[in-house]
Design an enzyme around this catalytic site. Structure first.
Site, mmCIF file in Angstrom:
data_model
loop_
_atom_site.group_PDB
_atom_site.id
_atom_site.type_symbol
_atom_site.label_atom_id
_atom_site.label_comp_id
_atom_site.label_asym_id
_atom_site.label_seq_id
_atom_site.Cartn_x
_atom_site.Cartn_y
_atom_site.Cartn_z
ATOM 1 N N GLU A 149 0.795 -1.260 -0.138
ATOM 2 C CA GLU A 149 0.022 0.057 0.044
ATOM 3 C C GLU A 149 0.806 1.302 -0.197
ATOM 4 O O GLU A 149 0.834 2.046 1.097
ATOM 5 C CB GLU A 149 -0.833 -0.102 1.289
ATOM 6 C CG GLU A 149 -1.804 -1.170 1.334
ATOM 7 C CD GLU A 149 -2.989 -1.019 2.280
ATOM 8 O OE1 GLU A 149 -2.943 -0.172 3.344
ATOM 9 O OE2 GLU A 149 -3.758 -1.901 2.316
ATOM 10 N N GLU A 159 -5.661 -8.533 1.192
ATOM 11 C CA GLU A 159 -5.942 -8.212 2.473
ATOM 12 C C GLU A 159 -7.695 -7.983 2.204
ATOM 13 O O GLU A 159 -8.052 -7.348 1.156
ATOM 14 C CB GLU A 159 -5.298 -7.019 2.962
ATOM 15 C CG GLU A 159 -4.114 -6.998 3.789
ATOM 16 C CD GLU A 159 -3.558 -5.982 4.091
ATOM 17 O OE1 GLU A 159 -4.415 -4.854 4.668
ATOM 18 O OE2 GLU A 159 -2.258 -5.578 4.062
#
Ligand code: FCB
Length: 442
Positions: free
Chosen positions: A170, A352
């Site tokens: 991320e 995720e």
């Protein structure tokens, strides 16, 4: 007991589909004394930054309890474990390997191998060594080269123990939350920082991809990006335009350079002071071929136009998880199918997905119905995307266990396993048992 189900002929019920659980070093390890300081140590020590004034000194004490944690992962019957390497644990200040830290991970990787659990390793899940931040951190181009050096040295050590490497987790969070909004470490605030940090992170990704493809050619090498799809509050042209801008600013800013080798067009609308410092050749380095793309999804966001700031995010609608994020699974299917239309995607892994719930242990059990429902609806959303032709190979639950949830501290619980931070006892929640059933019944 509730079980998670999928349509009978779902591709997600074949053994080729990988199921896993995910964690990150700073969030679970502790073992603070045996590694270098990182930006999150410093951030946690700064008053007012972490909701419950906590830190990562002990966390889930995984540094000491890793063997029992791997047994726990094994007991869930999953195919894979996504973990991250703590850069400040495995490297010295002068850019050499710290063998003691390397051995910690070698022990883990060997234990996973012995249990036939595939290791999905993330090289950077936000714990930048503090000494690099002291030299500018991700605002300093040199950090990208330091990262590539670390990636090269570490993958040479791990050899074929690693099934897959992700360079970054991320980069949006590192760049925007860390250097623009200031709500994550290192807590810098300013529009002039965000995109510069992002560019150096993406450059780090590209340089490290090169090293991984050279020194670890047999692993699946790629990157993990998060997406919070941007929706317009209504159909009016100005609000739709604002939401598109937000989508480019937060989401496409990271995938477009990696896959297409260019930033979204909005880069030209931005004041020069806010634009990234792009040097000749950078975009080619950034857009290396990927073996896989990791996608993290939790929620969507709703926007309207705003005169001064171009767009404004509106409060999340209900239903919401305990962290305040709207539960909106159809955005997940739409995201995956839209990305598949817009980009030439490599194989995709959902790296995720999960929900924060205010859980309690009652009579030795944790009945986390909201999380169970979240998983059920989001697994269905992934299945629908596969049905529409998106090439998705795996799914990782965030998280294996409750852990240090960054600026939220230990108050927000994302685990499918409950952690009692006093005793460090682990209790598999109802959602964890349901996940195990789904994985086992294939
Ligand atoms: C993601 C992070 C992960 C965790 C979840 C809830 O953005 O990658 O570490 O905090 O959110």
């Amino acid at each position: 007991m509730s079980i998670l189900t999928l349509p009978k002929n779902s591709k997600m019920l074949t053994k080729d589909f990988t199921y896993g659980v995910a964690t990150a070093s700073f969030q679970i390890e502790g073992g603070r004394d045996s590694r270098l300081p990182c930006i999150w140590d410093t951030f946690c020590a700064t008053p007012g930054k972490i909701e419950d004034n906590s830190n990562g000194d002990v966390a889930c004490d995984h540094f000491n309890l890793w063997q029992q944690d791997i047994d726990l992962i094994d007991s869930l019957n999953v195919d894979a474990y996504r973990l991250s390497i703590s850069w400040p644990r495995v490297m010295t200040v002068d850019g050499k390997l710290n063998q003691e830290g390397v051995n910690f991970y070698l022990n883990i990787l060997n234990a996973l191998k012995a249990k036939n659990i595939k290791a999905f390793v993330t090289l950077y899940h936000w714990d930048l060594p503090q000494h690099l931040e002291d030299q500018g951190g991700w605002l300093n181009r040199q950090t990208a080269y330091e990262f590539a050096n670390y990636a090269k040295l570490i993958c040479q050590q791990f050899g074929d123990l690693v099934h897959s490497y992700a360079t970054l987790n991320e980069p949006f969070c590192s760049a925007y939350l860390g250097y623009e909004a200031g709500i994550h470490a290192p807590g810098k605030v300013g529009k002039e920082y965000g995109k510069k940090a992002a560019h150096h992170l993406l450059l780090a990704h590209g340089l490290a991809m090169n090293e991984l493809q050279t020194y670890s050619p047999n692993s699946l090498n790629g990157i993990v990006l998060n997406f919070t799809p941007a929706y317009s509050v209504d159909d009016s042209a100005e609000n739709v335009k604002a939401a598109q801008y937000a989508d480019d600013y937060f989401n496409h800013w990271y995938i477009k350079p990696v896959i297409d080798g260019s930033y979204p067009d909005i880069v030209e609308q931005m004041p020069t002071s806010q634009q990234p410092d792009i040097q000749p050749g950078d975009m080619e380095i950034i857009s290396q071929n990927l073996d896989f793309l990791g996608i993290n999804f939790y929620t969507r966001a709703i926007y309207k136009a705003c005169k001064d700031e171009i767009f404004e995010e509106l409060p999340a609608l209900a239903p919401r998880t305990d962290i305040g994020w709207e539960i909106y699974p159809s955005a997940f299917t739409k995201l995956l199918t839209d990305l598949n239309k817009q980009y030439q995607l490599p194989p995709v892994y959902i790296t995720e997905n999960g929900a924060a719930v205010n859980d309690h242990v009652v009579d030795g059990a944790v009945d986390d119905e909201m999380r169970y429902n979240y998983y059920q609806s989001h697994l269905n959303a992934v299945d629908s995307a596969i049905e529409s032709g998106v090439d998705i190979h795996g799914y990782f639950a965030w998280s294996l266990m409750d852990n240090f949830e960054w600026a939220e501290g230990y108050k927000k619980r994302f685990g499918i396993v409950y952690v009692d931070y006093q005793s460090q006892a682990r209790t598999i929640k109802a959602s964890g048992l349901a996940y195990k059933q789904l994985v086992s019944n294939r």
